[in-house]
Write an enzyme that holds these catalytic residues in place. Structure first.
Site, PDB file in Angstrom:
ATOM      1  N   HIS A  84      -0.355   8.980   3.207  1.00 23.76           N
ATOM      2  CA  HIS A  84      -0.104   7.771   2.423  1.00 23.76           C
ATOM      3  C   HIS A  84       0.868   8.131   1.304  1.00 23.76           C
ATOM      4  O   HIS A  84       0.477   8.377   0.159  1.00 23.76           O
ATOM      5  CB  HIS A  84      -1.423   7.261   1.862  1.00 23.76           C
ATOM      6  N   SER A 130       1.808   0.055   1.234  1.00 22.58           N
ATOM      7  CA  SER A 130       0.399   0.096   0.846  1.00 22.58           C
ATOM      8  C   SER A 130      -0.083  -1.323   0.525  1.00 22.58           C
ATOM      9  O   SER A 130       0.007  -2.194   1.385  1.00 22.58           O
ATOM     10  CB  SER A 130       0.188   1.060  -0.322  1.00 22.58           C
ATOM     11  N   TYR A 148      -1.132  -1.009  -4.972  1.00 18.54           N
ATOM     12  CA  TYR A 148      -2.382  -1.412  -5.631  1.00 18.54           C
ATOM     13  C   TYR A 148      -2.430  -0.923  -7.074  1.00 18.54           C
ATOM     14  O   TYR A 148      -2.189   0.252  -7.340  1.00 18.54           O
ATOM     15  CB  TYR A 148      -3.553  -0.840  -4.844  1.00 18.54           C
ATOM     16  N   ASP A 180      -2.538   9.569   7.474  1.00 16.93           N
ATOM     17  CA  ASP A 180      -2.965   8.695   6.374  1.00 16.93           C
ATOM     18  C   ASP A 180      -4.486   8.558   6.371  1.00 16.93           C
ATOM     19  O   ASP A 180      -5.071   7.984   7.292  1.00 16.93           O
ATOM     20  CB  ASP A 180      -2.305   7.322   6.529  1.00 16.93           C
TER      21      ASP A 180
END
Length: 321
Positions: A302, A183, A92, A273
């Site tokens: 993560h 992700s 992201y 996570d």
């Protein structure tokens, strides 16, 4: 060990919380028909970065709303054989990264394509406006307008169009294509494999963009999902439209897409996570009906999963057969 989410036995049964719009299949069928009508006009521009064994290019193509999308594209040098290919999707707000991360695959005989998501840090255009606020994050972009104008609808279609273009490359064997990312890249890996069922292998790690309602219910609308809280605070402070909002987000919730996947799937999961909670990942995984397996990293969150990149590299080796 401590846990941040459901026990593994429950994770393997969990089916998600975000509502699935009643016309979901018709919606994405119409979007794919829309993609059929686009002339992508792909263009390869030789990159200034080259190696003795890899030819490297900037690939540009036209996607929805007229946006010109960029991807890195590399192929084995001096190869006349049809090669397998792997598409890569980034995290992201990031970009396609450095060439060096892809060269082991090219050295092994793969063509690779690594897309820059529109509106993020790479070279792809973010063309076409959307209704509503865009002050924080991107999966809320377009939430106040027609569902088909949501930014991530366009990004999902970009991944599908990239796959179609790469499959038509003269040096690529269209029957031996894989997709890979972590992700956001993991979410896009699953979206692309869902929209292009000809893809043979998919390797998502801790996928983002899955089960927004579960994230909200766990009070984890922070970090990558912080824009969800921003949106409610600004646009619906009393949550009078909560059901409608989550239903519209259902169009871009990958757990609602993954039953379409025909590829073999290998998913990496960090059980600690708190950015993309394991239950949200398994909401997407549990709906996949093709061959699949997951690998758990109990002490990891993560982040890079130690040794997992080598496992993925081996996973894709069968595409060479």
């Amino acid at each position: 060990m401590p846990i941040v989410d459901k026990p593994i036995q429950e994770l393997l049964q969990y089916q998600g919380s975000t509502p699935r719009p009643a016309d979901f299949d018709e919606f994405w069928g119409a979007r794919l028909t829309q993609l059929d009508g686009i002339d992508p006009r792909p263009e390869l521009v030789e990159s200034s970065f080259q190696t003795s064994y890899a030819e490297c290019f900037d690939l540009y193509f036209t996607s929805t709303k007229g946006a010109r999308i960029h991807a890195k594209y590399a192929r084995p040098r001096n190869s006349n054989a049809k090669c397998p290919a792997i598409l890569f999707f980034h995290g992201y707000t990031g970009d396609s990264g450095d060439w060096l991360g892809y060269l082991p695959y090219v050295a092994e005989g793969f063509c690779i394509a690594a897309m820059d998501c529109r509106g993020q840090a790479g070279l792809s255009q973010d063309a076409g406006g959307t209704l509503g606020m865009t002050c924080s994050g991107q999966f809320i972009r377009g939430l106040d307008g027609p569902a088909e104008d949501m930014l991530f609808v366009q990004i999902y279609l970009d991944t599908a169009l990239l796959a179609r273009i790469v499959m038509k490359m003269d040096q690529v064997d269209e029957t031996r294509v894989g997709v890979r990312g972590g992700s956001q890249g993991g979410g896009l890996t699953l979206a692309c494999a869902s929209l292009v069922p000809q893809i043979r292998k998919a390797a998502p790690d801790y996928p983002f963009l899955s089960d927004y309602k579960r994230v909200w219910d766990m009070d984890l609308a922070v970090g990558a999902y912080a824009e969800l809280k921003t949106y409610f605070r600004a646009a619906d402070p009393r949550h009078e439209q909560e059901q409608a909002i989550f239903e519209k987000l259902g169009y871009i919730d990958i757990q609602n897409l993954t039953k379409r996947i025909r590829a073999e799937v290998l998913m990496g999961v960090g059980l600690m996570d708190t950015v993309c909670p394991p239950s949200t990942q398994f909401a997407a995984y549990n709906k996949i009906t093709s061959p699949k397996r997951y690998i758990l990293y109990p002490d990891y969150g993560h982040e890079d999963l130690r040794g997992h990149k080598e496992i993925i590299f081996q996973f894709f080796q069968s595409l060479k057969d």
